[in-house]
Design a protein around this motif. Structure first.
Motif, short mmCIF file in Angstrom:
data_model
loop_
_atom_site.label_atom_id
_atom_site.label_comp_id
_atom_site.label_asym_id
_atom_site.label_seq_id
_atom_site.Cartn_x
_atom_site.Cartn_y
_atom_site.Cartn_z
N GLN A 149 0.82 -1.21 0.00
CA GLN A 149 0.00 0.00 0.00
C GLN A 149 0.87 1.27 0.00
O GLN A 149 0.58 2.23 -0.69
CB GLN A 149 -0.87 -0.04 1.26
N ASP A 150 1.96 1.23 0.78
CA ASP A 150 2.75 2.46 0.94
C ASP A 150 4.08 2.41 0.16
O ASP A 150 5.07 3.01 0.57
CB ASP A 150 2.98 2.76 2.42
N VAL A 179 6.36 2.55 -10.04
CA VAL A 179 7.77 2.16 -9.87
C VAL A 179 7.84 0.88 -9.03
O VAL A 179 8.59 -0.05 -9.34
CB VAL A 179 8.59 3.27 -9.16
N ALA A 180 7.02 0.84 -7.98
CA ALA A 180 7.03 -0.35 -7.11
C ALA A 180 6.62 -1.60 -7.89
O ALA A 180 7.17 -2.69 -7.68
CB ALA A 180 6.10 -0.14 -5.92
N ILE A 181 5.69 -1.45 -8.83
CA ILE A 181 5.29 -2.60 -9.65
C ILE A 181 6.46 -3.00 -10.57
O ILE A 181 6.80 -4.19 -10.68
CB ILE A 181 4.02 -2.27 -10.47
N ALA A 182 7.10 -2.00 -11.18
CA ALA A 182 8.25 -2.31 -12.05
C ALA A 182 9.35 -2.99 -11.23
O ALA A 182 9.98 -3.95 -11.69
CB ALA A 182 8.78 -1.02 -12.68
N THR A 188 -3.85 0.61 -4.26
CA THR A 188 -4.34 1.95 -4.62
C THR A 188 -4.99 2.68 -3.44
O THR A 188 -5.44 3.81 -3.60
CB THR A 188 -5.38 1.87 -5.76
N SER A 189 -4.99 2.06 -2.27
CA SER A 189 -5.80 2.68 -1.21
C SER A 189 -5.15 3.91 -0.59
O SER A 189 -5.81 4.67 0.11
CB SER A 189 -6.19 1.65 -0.15
N ALA A 190 -3.84 4.12 -0.84
CA ALA A 190 -3.21 5.33 -0.30
C ALA A 190 -3.17 6.46 -1.34
O ALA A 190 -2.58 7.51 -1.11
CB ALA A 190 -1.78 5.01 0.15
N LEU A 191 -3.81 6.22 -2.50
CA LEU A 191 -3.67 7.18 -3.60
C LEU A 191 -4.86 8.12 -3.71
O LEU A 191 -6.00 7.73 -3.43
CB LEU A 191 -3.53 6.42 -4.93
N ASP A 192 -4.57 9.34 -4.19
CA ASP A 192 -5.66 10.25 -4.51
C ASP A 192 -6.47 9.62 -5.65
O ASP A 192 -5.89 8.98 -6.54
CB ASP A 192 -5.11 11.60 -4.99
N PRO A 193 -7.79 9.86 -5.64
CA PRO A 193 -8.65 9.19 -6.64
C PRO A 193 -8.17 9.35 -8.07
O PRO A 193 -8.23 8.40 -8.86
CB PRO A 193 -10.01 9.86 -6.43
#
Ligand SMILES: Nc1ncnc2c1ncn2[C@@H]1O[C@H](COP(=O)(O)OP(=O)(O)OP(=O)(O)O)[C@@H](O)[C@H]1O
Ligand SMILES: [Mg+2]
Length: 287
Positions: free
Chosen positions: A112-113, A173-176, A192-197
């Motif tokens: 998440q982070d 980047v974390a996925i890459a 995606t829960s820490a991301l702006d919509p």
């Protein structure tokens, strides 16, 4: 009896039956923190190329499950088999340790982070695992990292530092970085829960592409549109057990357990007439 023996025994005509191709097989997985029994005997099989979404209330054990299957947490007992490496948890012997090492390398995890190294550039974050953990030459690691950054739409940002990019870009980047280790299974814990919509869509679209390419994925998310469009199965977890394991549409529209219904009532949009999406044929599930 081995799995293959079982399949052969089932073949009544004596013809050869293709053995099951489960990439992941978890049997009776348990994890306790002291007297807190968080995973209470969880079993699952995931076929190669399947996308499984895991939903459930806070504290039900979703993160612990993901963390146990790639040994970020040490399971208390159970058997974890990924891509042919089989770990009998709780045994701690040499065979267990070597299976644990193999399984860790077969799993990529996205948190998440983000968990990026703040003092390393984007591309340094991506090559770190292959070079340091796998001992790969940095030239080939850089070439693959560049291709992966292009795939997640961040070629132009390879020399930026995490502090200079948005949350959605950090997550890509974390996925890459996870993909750079060439995993057989990708685990996503509420990516995606820490991301702006407005940043969520780009991350989901990268995940969707990965699924289309055939990556096997277990995703903890409450993005119901993603689950409906991309996942083959959705599992509802509560109090350390998997209560329902269904096709996403079936789980969302016809939940069998009251606990599932109660949970879905919180996360699915309520209609003006007070009915929930599961009572309306799902016409108003979010995109
Ligand atoms: N390292 C730990 N030490 C002690 N207890 C832990 C640890 N990690 C998790 N727990 C406990 O395990 C339980 C399940 O936590 P977990 O994080 O797996 O839930 P979750 O379903 O992912 O919840 P959320 O939706 O809030 O992320 C909680 O009671 C939590 O306090
Ligand atoms: Mg969690």
């Amino acid at each position: 009896m081995t799995e293959i023996d079982e399949v052969e025994a089932m073949s009544d005509a004596g013809t050869t039956v293709t053995p099951p191709t489960a990439l992941v097989k978890v049997t009776d997985l348990r994890k306790s923190f002291g007297r807190n029994h968080v995973l209470r005997g969880v079993s699952i099989e995931v076929q190669k190329g399947e996308v499984v979404v895991l939903i459930g209330p806070s504290g039900s054990g979703k993160s612990t499950f993901l963390r146990c299957i790639n040994f970020l947490e040490e399971p208390t007992s159970g058997v974890i088999s990924i891509g042919g490496s089989v770990a009998h948890c709780g045994t701690h012997g040499k065979a267990y340790r070597s299976a644990e090492r193999e399984i860790r390398l077969k799993c990529g995890m996205v948190f998440q982070d983000f968990n990026l190294w703040p003092h390393k550039s984007v591309i340094e974050n991506v090559i770190e695992g292959p070079v340091v953990v796998k001992g790969e030459k940095s030239q080939s690691a850089v070439l693959r990292a560049e291709a992966l950054l292009e795939k997640v739409g961040l070629s132009d940002h390879k020399d930026f530092f995490p502090g200079q990019i948005s949350g959605g870009q950090k997550q890509r980047v974390a996925i890459a970085r996870a993909l750079a280790m060439q995993p057989e299974l990708m685990l996503f814990d509420e990516p995606t829960s820490a991301l702006d919509p407005e940043l969520i869509g780009d991350v989901l679209s990268v995940m969707k592409d990965l699924a289309t390419e055939g990556m096997t994925m277990i995703v903890v998310t409450h993005e119901m549109g993603f689950a409906r469009d991309v996942a083959n199965r959705a599992i509802f977890m509560d109090e350390g057990v998997f209560l329902e394991d269904e096709k996403p549409g079936e789980l969302f529209l016809h939940p069998k357990h009251e606990r599932t219904r109660r949970f879905l009532r919180h996360i699915l949009p309520e209609r003006d007439d007070g009915r929930m999406a599961s009572e309306t044929g799902g016409a108003d599930l979010p995109e």
